[in-house]
Write a protein that holds these residues in place. Structure first.
Motif, PDB file in Angstrom:
ATOM      1  N   GLU A   5       0.825  -1.203   0.000  1.00 30.94           N
ATOM      2  CA  GLU A   5       0.000   0.000   0.000  1.00 30.94           C
ATOM      3  C   GLU A   5       0.859   1.253   0.000  1.00 30.94           C
ATOM      4  O   GLU A   5       1.848   1.336   0.744  1.00 30.94           O
ATOM      5  CB  GLU A   5      -0.907   0.030   1.238  1.00 30.94           C
ATOM      6  N   GLN A   6       0.439   2.196  -0.820  1.00 32.44           N
ATOM      7  CA  GLN A   6       1.085   3.496  -0.887  1.00 32.44           C
ATOM      8  C   GLN A   6       0.040   4.585  -0.910  1.00 32.44           C
ATOM      9  O   GLN A   6      -1.050   4.381  -1.462  1.00 32.44           O
ATOM     10  CB  GLN A   6       1.891   3.628  -2.195  1.00 32.44           C
ATOM     11  N   THR A  85       6.029   9.366 -10.777  1.00 32.20           N
ATOM     12  CA  THR A  85       5.333   8.463  -9.871  1.00 32.20           C
ATOM     13  C   THR A  85       6.346   7.479  -9.309  1.00 32.20           C
ATOM     14  O   THR A  85       7.166   6.928 -10.054  1.00 32.20           O
ATOM     15  CB  THR A  85       4.208   7.705 -10.598  1.00 32.20           C
ATOM     16  N   TYR A  86       6.308   7.274  -7.995  1.00 25.63           N
ATOM     17  CA  TYR A  86       7.266   6.401  -7.332  1.00 25.63           C
ATOM     18  C   TYR A  86       6.542   5.138  -6.880  1.00 25.63           C
ATOM     19  O   TYR A  86       5.559   5.195  -6.140  1.00 25.63           O
ATOM     20  CB  TYR A  86       7.919   7.137  -6.157  1.00 25.63           C
ATOM     21  N   LEU A  87       7.036   4.018  -7.362  1.00 25.54           N
ATOM     22  CA  LEU A  87       6.410   2.722  -7.115  1.00 25.54           C
ATOM     23  C   LEU A  87       7.209   1.948  -6.074  1.00 25.54           C
ATOM     24  O   LEU A  87       8.424   1.791  -6.204  1.00 25.54           O
ATOM     25  CB  LEU A  87       6.352   1.896  -8.402  1.00 25.54           C
ATOM     26  N   PHE A 100       3.826  -4.896  -6.928  1.00 30.79           N
ATOM     27  CA  PHE A 100       3.987  -3.448  -7.098  1.00 30.79           C
ATOM     28  C   PHE A 100       2.894  -2.709  -6.337  1.00 30.79           C
ATOM     29  O   PHE A 100       1.717  -3.080  -6.400  1.00 30.79           O
ATOM     30  CB  PHE A 100       3.868  -3.066  -8.570  1.00 30.79           C
ATOM     31  N   GLY A 101       3.283  -1.652  -5.658  1.00 31.17           N
ATOM     32  CA  GLY A 101       2.283  -0.726  -5.152  1.00 31.17           C
ATOM     33  C   GLY A 101       1.718   0.089  -6.307  1.00 31.17           C
ATOM     34  O   GLY A 101       2.256   0.072  -7.418  1.00 31.17           O
ATOM     35  N   LYS A 102       0.636   0.813  -6.038  1.00 29.09           N
ATOM     36  CA  LYS A 102      -0.001   1.579  -7.107  1.00 29.09           C
ATOM     37  C   LYS A 102       0.716   2.889  -7.392  1.00 29.09           C
ATOM     38  O   LYS A 102       0.405   3.563  -8.369  1.00 29.09           O
ATOM     39  CB  LYS A 102      -1.456   1.842  -6.752  1.00 29.09           C
ATOM     40  N   GLY A 103       1.665   3.233  -6.543  1.00 22.93           N
ATOM     41  CA  GLY A 103       2.471   4.403  -6.832  1.00 22.93           C
ATOM     42  C   GLY A 103       2.029   5.647  -6.095  1.00 22.93           C
ATOM     43  O   GLY A 103       0.851   5.799  -5.740  1.00 22.93           O
ATOM     44  N   THR A 104       3.002   6.513  -5.854  1.00 18.37           N
ATOM     45  CA  THR A 104       2.764   7.833  -5.260  1.00 18.37           C
ATOM     46  C   THR A 104       3.201   8.884  -6.273  1.00 18.37           C
ATOM     47  O   THR A 104       4.344   8.851  -6.737  1.00 18.37           O
ATOM     48  CB  THR A 104       3.569   8.001  -3.967  1.00 18.37           C
ATOM     49  N   ARG A 105       2.287   9.770  -6.613  1.00 23.69           N
ATOM     50  CA  ARG A 105       2.627  10.821  -7.582  1.00 23.69           C
ATOM     51  C   ARG A 105       3.255  12.004  -6.868  1.00 23.69           C
ATOM     52  O   ARG A 105       2.739  12.470  -5.848  1.00 23.69           O
ATOM     53  CB  ARG A 105       1.387  11.265  -8.342  1.00 23.69           C
ATOM     54  N   LEU A 106       4.358  12.456  -7.410  1.00 20.63           N
ATOM     55  CA  LEU A 106       5.076  13.599  -6.868  1.00 20.63           C
ATOM     56  C   LEU A 106       5.166  14.694  -7.917  1.00 20.63           C
ATOM     57  O   LEU A 106       5.589  14.442  -9.053  1.00 20.63           O
ATOM     58  CB  LEU A 106       6.485  13.182  -6.440  1.00 20.63           C
TER      59      LEU A 106
ATOM     60  N   GLY B  42      -2.513   0.842 -10.936  1.00 16.43           N
ATOM     61  CA  GLY B  42      -1.141   0.376 -10.807  1.00 16.43           C
ATOM     62  C   GLY B  42      -0.837  -0.743 -11.785  1.00 16.43           C
ATOM     63  O   GLY B  42      -1.623  -1.063 -12.681  1.00 16.43           O
ATOM     64  N   LEU B  43       0.293  -1.377 -11.586  1.00 13.02           N
ATOM     65  CA  LEU B  43       0.708  -2.494 -12.424  1.00 13.02           C
ATOM     66  C   LEU B  43       0.087  -3.774 -11.898  1.00 13.02           C
ATOM     67  O   LEU B  43       0.205  -4.088 -10.718  1.00 13.02           O
ATOM     68  CB  LEU B  43       2.231  -2.643 -12.397  1.00 13.02           C
TER      69      LEU B  43
END
Lengths: 110, 113
Positions: A5-6, A85-87, A100-106, B42-43
């Motif tokens: 989770e992110q 986006t950081y995964l 993989f997490g869904k990512g955090t957008r920066l 996500g992926l």
């Protein structure tokens, strides 16, 4: 609890500031931890691995907390080019899965 | 050393059509993966192949088939495309020898109308 989770963000941060993301994982048997970076409409690319002792690569610092099952990424002196986006990536576990997490957008703001 | 290559880069299909997405890697990696990426999702892993001759389902395998043709190539087939399969598809490979950095191809942008 989701496997990885992110916080999706977006994090809007002024240039030069420090920003930190966390990522939690559910499988305590996970062995490997990574941060990937993904630019818009591009493929993910490895930013850095996360080691138990923590590791630093220039302005980027990654930490692992096995007891609380989370990893973190700290970016110091942020640049406009850090916008992405950081995964968070965790794995493999017993059945060889990499999650993989869904990512955090920066967004770094000028 | 081209890394991971994917073809085609873009594709538009009509519902019910079939197609195969191609992936190849020249890094002598053992494991290969197919992911789809949708906005906000996500992926998600479709299928993976831990070694030549083996394939396993991932999180979202329905509507897809794969072939690990040899150590270099791993193809993804859509037998009867549906609008829900509109997505960006990424192929990836890893060494599988204890260090698990994944190398990704540039992706295939597929639209099913």
């Amino acid at each position: 609890r989701k496997e990885v989770e992110q916080d999706p963000g977006p994090f809007n941060v002024p240039e030069g500031a420090t920003v930190a993301f966390n990522c939690t994982y559910s499988n305590s048997a996970s062995q490997s931890f990574f941060w990937y970076r993904q630019d818009c409409r591009k493929e993910p690319k490895l930013l850095m691995s996360v080691y138990s002792s923590g590791n630093e690569d220039g302005r980027f610092t990654a930490q692992l907390n096995r007891a609380s099952q989370y990893i973190s990424l700290l970016i110091r002196d942020s640049k406009l080019s850090d916008s992405a986006t950081y995964l968070c990536v965790v794995g493999p576990n017993r059945d060889d899965k990499i999650i993989f997490g869904k990512g955090t957008r920066l967004h770094i703001l000028p | 050393n081209a890394g991971v290559t994917q073809t085609p880069k873009f594709q538009v299909l009509k519902t019910g059509q079939s197609m195969t997405l191609q992936c190849a890697q020249d890094m002598n990696h053992n494991s290969m993966y197919w992911y789809r990426q949708d906005p906000g999702m996500g992926l998600r892993l479709i299928y993976y192949s831990a070694s030549e001759g083996t394939t396993d389902k991932g999180e979202v395998p329905n509507g897809y088939n794969v072939s690990r043709l040899n150590k270099r190539e791993f193809s993804l087939r859509l037998e009867s495309a549906a609008p829900s399969q509109t997505s960006v598809y990424f192929c990836a490979s890893i060494t599988g020898t204890g260090y698990y950095e994944q190398y990704f191809g540039p992706g295939t942008r597929l639209t099913v109308t």
